[in-house]
Design a protein around this motif. Structure first.
Motif, short mmCIF file in Angstrom:
data_model
loop_
_atom_site.label_atom_id
_atom_site.label_comp_id
_atom_site.label_asym_id
_atom_site.label_seq_id
_atom_site.Cartn_x
_atom_site.Cartn_y
_atom_site.Cartn_z
N GLU A 61 0.82 -1.21 0.00
CA GLU A 61 0.00 0.00 0.00
C GLU A 61 0.86 1.26 0.00
O GLU A 61 0.38 2.34 0.36
N GLN A 62 2.13 1.11 -0.37
CA GLN A 62 3.09 2.23 -0.44
C GLN A 62 3.31 2.90 0.92
O GLN A 62 3.56 4.10 1.00
N ILE A 63 3.24 2.11 1.98
CA ILE A 63 3.53 2.60 3.32
C ILE A 63 4.82 1.93 3.77
O ILE A 63 4.83 0.71 4.01
N LYS A 64 5.89 2.68 3.86
CA LYS A 64 7.19 2.13 4.20
C LYS A 64 7.53 2.48 5.65
O LYS A 64 7.67 3.65 6.00
N VAL A 65 7.64 1.44 6.43
CA VAL A 65 8.05 1.59 7.82
C VAL A 65 9.17 0.59 8.10
O VAL A 65 9.28 -0.45 7.42
N SER A 66 9.99 0.89 9.08
CA SER A 66 11.13 0.02 9.41
C SER A 66 10.83 -0.80 10.64
O SER A 66 9.85 -0.56 11.37
N VAL A 67 11.69 -1.79 10.87
CA VAL A 67 11.55 -2.59 12.09
C VAL A 67 11.74 -1.72 13.32
O VAL A 67 11.07 -1.90 14.35
N ASN A 68 12.64 -0.75 13.25
CA ASN A 68 12.88 0.13 14.40
C ASN A 68 11.64 0.93 14.76
O ASN A 68 11.43 1.25 15.94
N ASP A 69 10.80 1.26 13.76
CA ASP A 69 9.56 1.99 14.07
C ASP A 69 8.63 1.13 14.92
O ASP A 69 7.98 1.63 15.85
N PHE A 70 8.55 -0.16 14.62
CA PHE A 70 7.75 -1.06 15.45
C PHE A 70 8.35 -1.21 16.84
O PHE A 70 7.62 -1.31 17.84
N VAL A 71 9.68 -1.23 16.94
CA VAL A 71 10.33 -1.33 18.24
C VAL A 71 10.01 -0.10 19.09
O VAL A 71 9.72 -0.22 20.30
N ILE A 72 10.05 1.08 18.48
CA ILE A 72 9.73 2.31 19.21
C ILE A 72 8.29 2.28 19.71
O ILE A 72 8.00 2.61 20.87
N LYS A 73 7.38 1.85 18.84
CA LYS A 73 5.97 1.78 19.23
C LYS A 73 5.76 0.76 20.35
O LYS A 73 5.04 1.03 21.32
N ALA A 74 6.39 -0.41 20.23
CA ALA A 74 6.24 -1.43 21.26
C ALA A 74 6.79 -0.96 22.60
O ALA A 74 6.19 -1.22 23.66
N ALA A 75 7.94 -0.28 22.59
CA ALA A 75 8.51 0.23 23.84
C ALA A 75 7.62 1.28 24.48
O ALA A 75 7.41 1.29 25.70
#
Length: 468
Positions: free
Chosen positions: A290-304
């Motif tokens: 869907e042309q939404i580019k996010v990184s693994v680090n973005d998920f780590v920040i959200k989870a923290a």
């Protein structure tokens, strides 16, 4: 930091004073214009001191420098006690009188009269001899005495001549009793740029032979190094055992101070856990369609951030009086720049989506590399994250960023075969190791373990973060 020696004609009074030296003090940094610690040698009042004797040791911010006597005399008074700290430049630390003088009747010179008129050049000498004359005109300086017998050299002069391969007999002694001082060695070094000369003895009848260069001293064996490596000479290739001073930038100096403060004042505790990244990887692929580019680090920040919201007892800092609970959740992310690491802040990360966190992280990282971060964009975080997974680091431990209580170190994801307990089959898992460094005063081992367990649950099931 070195020491200069003042010599007054009236009363033959010596005053030892501190002056700047390029290896230990930079005059451009006013906050360093003091001696951190002062040690006295075991000398007693009235004891005879010979030229070259070690009088005391002066500890600066970076080194311990030995102060040597440039002349013979008698120690009359010690002005600075052993263990004194923050001794300013120009402070009188001791008094000496000439041999034969009454050392008990010595008078302390007034501060204005005893202060040196100008500090010696830092790049030329670590100890300077300042001569103050009386009101009457002084006689012309005597010619250098002719010395018959063994040469007398100060330790500094001997080191300079030996380092540059210059024969000691070429130096013209100007010190008392034929002592070759450091200034004599430096003057000889200026007149002998080749630094590889020797003298030849000539007889009366035959013509003098041409000078023969002295063979250089044999190089040290491989793997050995001198006790005190000499400075490299500008414009000349470095030789084994030399070094070149690199001035520290303000950013590097602040980083060094904060790291030292963290490791010396915060009791670090460490705990690690492996997280299964299969769900995050699958969700990233779906978002990329869907042309939404996010990184693994973005998920780590959200989870923290979500985990901190669920466990507010971890979202604390340490002040001088004790723990301090924080109402907001601001995540600091470590960004590497040419000047060093800096930690811009993603504010209110728990209430932002992964896409918004990704946009903020990219913008802050670019501003950090351009050096355009505002103070409010990197000050006041409550929790830090350092990710070295992009460099292939499987796991590491990070240093806490005071006054925060925790920092999460994130490694790279890797494929591993694990035994599934449900059906006893082998499965390939995409695992990522995270290590939590926590302040033992605020987050004990049990609390850190519960935090990592809940963090892993949020990261392995991203839908939980949307419901938190």
């Amino acid at each position: 930091m070195a020491a200069s020696l003042r010599l007054g004609r009236q009363g033959i009074l010596f005053g030892l004073r501190l002056s700047s030296f390029n290896k230990c003090l930079r005059a451009t940094h006013p906050w360093q214009e003091h001696v951190r610690h002062f040690f006295q040698s075991p000398w007693f009042l009235g004891e005879a001191v010979a030229a070259g004797d070690a009088l005391c040791e002066i500890e600066t911010d970076k080194a311990v420098v030995t102060l040597e006597s440039n002349d013979d005399g008698v120690l009359a008074k010690i002005m600075i006690e052993e263990g004194s700290r923050n001794v300013p430049l120009g402070t009188l630390i001791a008094l000496m009188v000439e041999e034969g003088q009454d050392w008990k009747q010595v008078e302390i010179p007034p501060p204005d009269a005893a202060a040196p008129s100008a500090a010696p050049p830092a790049s030329q000498a670590a100890a300077a001899l300042v001569v103050t004359t009386a009101a009457a005109p002084s006689p012309p300086p005597p010619l250098p005495p002719t010395i018959s017998g063994p040469l007398r050299l100060s330790p500094a002069a001997r080191h300079i001549l030996d380092t540059h391969g210059i024969d000691h007999k070429l130096a013209t002694p100007t010190g008392p009793r034929g002592l070759i001082t450091k200034e004599d060695a430096l003057n000889l070094l200026k007149m002998s740029p080749a630094a590889k000369t020797t003298i030849t003895t000539a007889e009366a009848a035959p013509p003098p032979p041409s000078p023969v260069p002295a063979s250089a001293a044999p190089p040290p064996p491989p793997g050995s190094r001198p006790n005190i490596p000499p400075l490299s000479v500008p414009g000349k290739p470095g030789v084994p055992g030399t070094f070149t001073e690199i001035p520290a930038t303000n950013v590097r100096r602040v980083i060094a101070q904060r790291l030292t403060q963290s490791k010396t004042t915060i009791p670090h505790a460490y705990a690690s856990v492996d997280c299964d990244m299969a769900a995050v990887m699958h969700l990233r692929k779906d978002l990329a369609k869907e042309q939404i580019k996010v990184s693994v680090n973005d998920f780590v920040i959200k989870a923290a951030a979500v985990t901190l919201k669920e466990m507010p007892e971890v979202n604390v800092t340490w002040s001088g009086d004790g723990p301090r609970a924080l109402d907001s959740i601001h995540i600091s992310i470590a960004v590497a720049t040419d000047k060093g690491l800096i930690t811009p802040i993603i504010k209110d990360a728990a209430n932002k989506g992964v896409q918004e966190i990704s946009a903020n992280a990219k913008a802050l990282a670019q501003k950090a590399r351009d050096g355009k971060l505002l103070p409010e964009e990197y000050q006041g975080g409550s929790f830090s994250i350092s990710n070295l997974g992009m460099f292939g680091i499987s796991g590491f431990s990070a240093v806490i960023n005071p006054p925060q209580a925790c920092i999460l170190a994130v490694g790279t994801s890797r494929s591993e075969l694990r035994l599934c307990e449900e059906d006893q089959t082998l499965r390939t898992l995409q695992l990522m190791t995270v290590t939590l460094s926590s302040d033992g005063r605020l987050v004990d081992d049990e609390l850190a373990s519960r935090f990592l367990d809940k963090f892993r649950a949020n990261l392995e099931k991203p839908q939980r973060m949307a419901l938190a």
